[in-house]
Scaffold this active site. Structure first.
Site, PDB file in Angstrom:
ATOM      1  CB  CYS A 409      42.071  38.582  38.482  1.00 33.43           C
ATOM      2  SG  CYS A 409      42.827  37.919  37.014  1.00 33.43           S
ATOM      3  CG  HIS A 453      41.500  42.000  35.439  1.00 31.44           C
ATOM      4  ND1 HIS A 453      42.102  41.511  36.567  1.00 31.44           N
ATOM      5  CD2 HIS A 453      40.440  42.749  35.857  1.00 31.44           C
ATOM      6  CE1 HIS A 453      41.433  41.935  37.625  1.00 31.44           C
ATOM      7  NE2 HIS A 453      40.408  42.690  37.220  1.00 31.44           N
ATOM      8  CG  ASP A 469      37.799  43.852  39.084  1.00 30.14           C
ATOM      9  OD1 ASP A 469      37.997  42.710  39.531  1.00 30.14           O
ATOM     10  OD2 ASP A 469      38.634  44.467  38.393  1.00 30.14           O
TER      11      ASP A 469
END
Lengths: 705, 324
Positions: A409, A453, A469
């Protein structure tokens, strides 16, 4: 003082054992030389006790003490503070054990040993630690009991059992005091914070930071949702916002404080309570976007302009707070020129290909939304989501975007923001946690470090700051189902869980977590707020010191009264031997008889069984056939060969003179005569049964005939 | 001490008491010991640390120990409660020797440990300690130096304990009016028996032949084992005592007012007489004792010996009539 000193080998060994147990958990964070000193002092003491040697001279002790203090100063670079304080307490107590000469010294060591037990809680307040320290206190009290004995040596039973009773009887009072003793909401004085590194989010992000966290099963926080639990893809727990590109990574920039966030609510409110594990940072996690600061915070929390919720003090202990969030929102604050500048700045010396790509993309797509759309297709088609991406060089984003195309991520968030900034669209990196796991037993959501995250926020002139995202472009599973669904189980435990098809391990893990959660709620996290809630549950509002004090007094009175009552009752119960008790019952039955002559058949205190039987026989001759065997049995049991063991023992010890040295120890034969004598036991049982069967009413009738 | 004064007030008209005395609730006092105060101080430290570092388990520990400490009060109390106390036998001693008073503690219930007994008269009296097992009794010996002849008075005794954890001191007082008969200190420099104890010029009493066996007579209570004719007993002739030559020749009197003792003071004479009685008894010479109005007919044996010594011990002392 020899008879009172009680510094016998057994007592010393108990004390050393107690000390070892209480110090053991400290060893992991003590310098090796301190541990070595403690062990040496203990062994030396044992040797002194065994060989009845003299304690080391005072000057040697003084030298050792100074040496250790100097050593501690060099080790910690200071002499005051928690770490160095605990270390010095441990080592000085070990030296005290070495040189103790009198009972007074022993008591000092034991009492400070209790203090040492408390210092362990500075490092852990888990259930295990609590149980372990309970055990340590037990050994200490057993040791204390041993030292209180004079002239005789206590056996293991005589130490351990009274100690256990003392502790068990103290439990009611302990609970009353724990829940009712007035709690303060803050420390008495603030201590210098010596924060240990706790694995968790940090306030910067370089590729690899978050992927290393994903292996950690540690719990970040727990959440109780009041009614609705949102979908996994809506669960973005905001942590630090990183708006500055520095080197290969991202760092935060300072923004202004707010007491309220300015946004338009576009969904129903979600109410929940977060129980945050200590992380020694100031972040307070909440779902985007929280409506107001928690009521419990009372000025100890604040918002930042980039929607973060922060605490003024680092969170160094378990805290809980209530939040209401609106998952659908539109931010209303305008983007100030400074914000715009900050959100567009990038390092133009690095990653030239990425920057060029961003600029070209902006030319091709004047509409920012179309541009994001374009990037979605790019990530979705060509990139893979992995926990173990290839190592990257100086121009890490260039390598990632155009060569390796594998990342976690942080790679996606970082590269995405960089491209947008190059394209002239304000954007920033947001880190935090995404998702969470519901414990089916407690219905509580558990957010672990592996849920860490990184995502992004993009500025659109008509929409304000909007969450994008990029990880979800690559791996929608990560967002919808969590990390293990996206990349497979991580860590030995999770792999085991995956193999466990029946779900037994999973069940155990959830149960254990439920226990821990209750422990946190009722034990570790029990503070002034929870105490107030407790009072409110009992219908007491406006709690002040008077009502708390009254409740405390009543509680102590009840707790102490119940235990005390039982203790008193036991001491006034003079334990009659069963045979005597049965004989007394028989005499009581006979006393109810009225003879024809009107004579009283109550046994007089000095009347022996034979005389008594004779007297009964003279009034009730018909009773004799039934009574004679009973009286014979009684005489045999009480005065004859079949004497009860308890009686014989008591008289045997009666002759003991007080000054006789430790007669308990030199009595191994004591076990022999304690063995149950089968014939005596049988005869006793038979006699008791006979007494029970004897009925005066029946016999009275027969006499009347 | 404050404690002492309270007890003095409570026991002001009670003593002496009739044995056995059972230590009931209202006879037992209890206060925190010095260790107890120190423990309380440690508890305060624990509490401050718990508050300051918000250690919930620290609170648990502190309150567990606080509860344990308060409950220990009951245990310490219980270590004395219901003990039944009666006086034991006391053997007579000579002045200057240590008298051993004894106290029998009988325990009807749970075992008791580290019970101490000491005299309250002396500030630093060395207590004697012992355990009393369940349903049994233990005899405690209380030593005391008997300084003067007459009765050495034990006075009030304190029975105390700090068991099991030493945080409380529990005690009770008891006074059985125990006393120990104290004979005068023998004047070891008194030399041999006087050749003429009577002082009337008869100097031919054959004490030299005192070991010479003369005849047998029936056993009388008080005859020493040395006098018993064991051989006769072995021949199944019954219990006989030997009579020695010297006894037959003349009665041998020790007189408080004899001329040979004129130069000595009152107490010195008693000491000298005590020594002679010891000597006479050792050599089995029958002796009589004259103490002004009191006189003990010549004889030997333990009973006679004790009678004479008691006469010496109490001679001229103004005592309330004794019960023994």
């Amino acid at each position: 003082m020899i008879n009172q000193g009680a510094l016998t080998l057994a007592n010393i060994m108990w004390l050393l054992a107690a000390m070892s147990f209480v110090i053991a958990p400290h060893v992991s964070h003590l310098p090796a030389w301190v541990t070595a000193t403690c062990v040496a002092a203990g062994l030396w003491r044992l040797w002194i006790a065994r060989k009845a040697l003299r304690a080391p001279p005072w000057w040697l002790m003084a030298i050792i003490t100074v040496a250790i203090t100097v050593g501690a100063f060099f080790e910690y670079k200071r002499l005051f503070g928690r770490e160095v304080g605990v270390t010095l307490l441990i080592v000085m107590l070990c030296l005290k054990v070495l040189e103790m000469k009198m009972k007074r010294d022993v008591l000092l060591v034991i009492f400070l040993g209790f203090f040492l037990a408390l210092t362990n809680f500075l490092y852990s307040q888990s259930i295990f630690m609590g149980a372990y320290m309970f055990g340590c206190v037990w050994i200490f009290i057993a040791t204390l009991i041993g030292f209180q004995r004079i002239n005789t040596e206590a056996t293991i039973r005589e130490r351990v059992i009274p100690a256990a009773w003392l502790m068990l009887q103290a439990i009611p009072m302990m609970l009353v005091l724990f829940f009712l003793f007035p709690r303060l909401s803050g420390p008495l004085w603030s201590m210098p914070q010596e924060n240990q590194a706790i694995s968790g989010l940090s306030d910067s992000m370089t590729p690899g930071d978050i992927s290393s966290l994903s292996l950690s099963d540690a719990i970040a926080f727990r959440v109780d949702f009041e009614s609705v639990t949102p979908q996994s893809q809506e669960l973005y727990w905001r942590g630090p916002v990183l708006a500055r590109q520095s080197g290969r990574g991202w760092t935060p920039i300072s923004t202004e404080e707010r007491s309220q966030l300015n946004f338009e609510k576009r969904s129903p409110p979600i109410k929940y309570r977060v129980t945050l594990q200590p992380h020694n940072k100031t972040w307070l996690f909440a779902l985007d976007l929280p409506a107001a600061l928690p009521a419990e915070a009372q000025g100890r929390a604040f918002f930042l302009a980039d929607f973060q919720m922060r605490s003024r003090e680092p969170v160094s202990q378990l805290i809980a707070y209530d939040v209401t969030s609106y998952l659908g929102y539109r931010t209303l604050d305008p983007l100030t020129p400074i914000d715009r500048q900050n959100s567009l700045r990038y390092n133009s010396n690095l990653n030239p290909r990425t920057i060029a790509y961003g600029k070209k993309l902006a030319e091709d797509n004047p509409d920012p939304k179309a541009l994001v759309e374009k990037l979605f297709t790019l990530y979705n088609k060509e990139f893979t989501y992995t926990l173990e991406p290839p190592k990257l060089g100086v121009n890490s984003m260039d390598e990632f975007l155009f060569e390796t195309k594998q990342g976690f991520c942080e790679h996606y968030a970082g590269s995405f923001v960089l491209i947008l900034r190059a394209a002239g669209i304000p954007a920033r990196v947001v880190t935090g946690y995404q998702g969470g796991d519901i414990n089916p037993i407690t219905k509580q959501m558990i957010v672990r470090q592996s849920d860490a995250h990184a995502w992004t926020e993009v500025w659109f002139d008509d929409l304000g700051w909007l969450r994008v995202d990029p990880t979800s472009f690559v791996s929608p599973l990560r967002i919808n189902r969590g990390l293990s669904a996206a990349v497979g189980p991580q860590g030995a435990f999770n792999i085991m869980m995956e193999a466990d098809k029946l779900g037994i391990l999973r069940q155990l893990r959830y149960s254990w977590d439920a226990v821990n959660s209750q422990w946190n709620q009722w034990v570790v996290g029990f503070n002034a707020d929870r105490q107030r809630n407790l009072f409110e549950n009992f219908g007491i509002r406006d709690v002040d010191w008077r009502s708390t004090g009254l409740a405390l007094l009543i509680g102590i009175f009840i707790a102490g009264g119940v235990v005390g009552g039982v203790l008193f009752w036991r001491v006034y119960q003079t334990q009659k031997e069963p045979v005597v008790a049965a004989y007394d019952r028989l005499c009581a039955k006979l006393a109810l008889l009225k003879s024809n002559t009107g004579a009283d058949l109550t046994r007089t205190p000095e009347e022996g069984p034979m005389d008594f039987l004779q007297r009964i026989a003279s009034h009730h001759p018909r009773l004799v056939p039934e009574l004679k065997p009973l009286f014979d049995q009684y005489i045999a049991l009480r005065y004859g060969q079949l004497q009860e063991q308890g009686q014989g023992r008591g008289q045997g010890q009666g002759q003991g003179r007080a000054k006789r040295p430790s007669h308990r120890r030199g009595q191994p034969s004591g076990h022999a005569d304690r063995l149950p004598n089968r014939t005596a036991a049988d005869a006793t049982a038979q006699f008791i049964l006979g007494v029970r069967r004897f009925r005066t009413s029946r016999t009275t009738n027969s006499t009347a005939r | 001490m404050f404690r002492q004064r309270i007890a003095d007030w409570i026991f002001r008209s009670r003593s002496p008491e009739k044995p056995p005395v059972i230590l009931v609730q209202r006879r037992i006092f209890i206060i925190p010991s010095r260790t107890g105060y120190f423990f309380a101080f440690v508890l305060v430290l624990l509490l401050i640390a718990s508050i300051n570092y918000t250690l919930s388990l620290g609170f648990f520990l502190t309150f567990l120990l606080a509860g344990m400490g308060s409950i220990s009060m009951l245990h310490t109390f219980r270590n004395l409660a219901q003990l039944s106390i009666s006086p034991g036998k006391v053997d007579a001693v000579f002045a200057g020797e240590t008298a051993h008073f004894s106290l029998v503690l009988t325990n009807p219930s749970l075992p008791r440990f580290a019970v101490g007994v000491k005299r309250t008269k002396l500030r630093d009296a060395e207590p004697s300690f012992g355990d009393v097992a369940s349903r049994s009794s233990t005899t405690f010996s209380i030593p005391m130096v008997a300084e003067k002849r007459g009765y050495a008075v034990c006075g009030r005794l304190e029975i105390f304990t700090e068991y099991p954890v030493g945080l409380f001191h529990s005690w009770s007082y008891i006074d059985f009016n125990m006393r120990c008969l104290t004979y005068p200190k023998p004047d070891t420099a008194g030399g041999a028996l006087p050749s003429n104890a009577r002082g009337d010029g008869v100097g031919n009493i054959a004490v030299a032949g005192d070991e010479e066996f003369q005849s047998l007579r029936a056993y009388r209570a008080g005859d020493t084992p040395r006098q018993i004719a064991w051989k006769a007993l072995a021949r199944e002739q019954g219990l006989l005592s030997k009579e020695f030559g010297a006894t037959a020749s003349a009665d041998f009197w020790l007189d408080f007012d004899s001329d040979t003792l004129q130069h000595l003071s009152h107490e010195e004479r008693l000491s000298r007489l005590t020594w002679w009685i010891l000597e006479a008894e050792r050599r089995q010479v029958p002796y009589g004792l004259k103490l002004q109005r009191q006189s003990f007919q010549p004889s030997t044996g333990h009973i006679h010996y004790e009678k004479c010594l008691k006469g010496l011990a109490l001679f001229g002392l103004n005592l309330e009539p004794s019960d023994d």
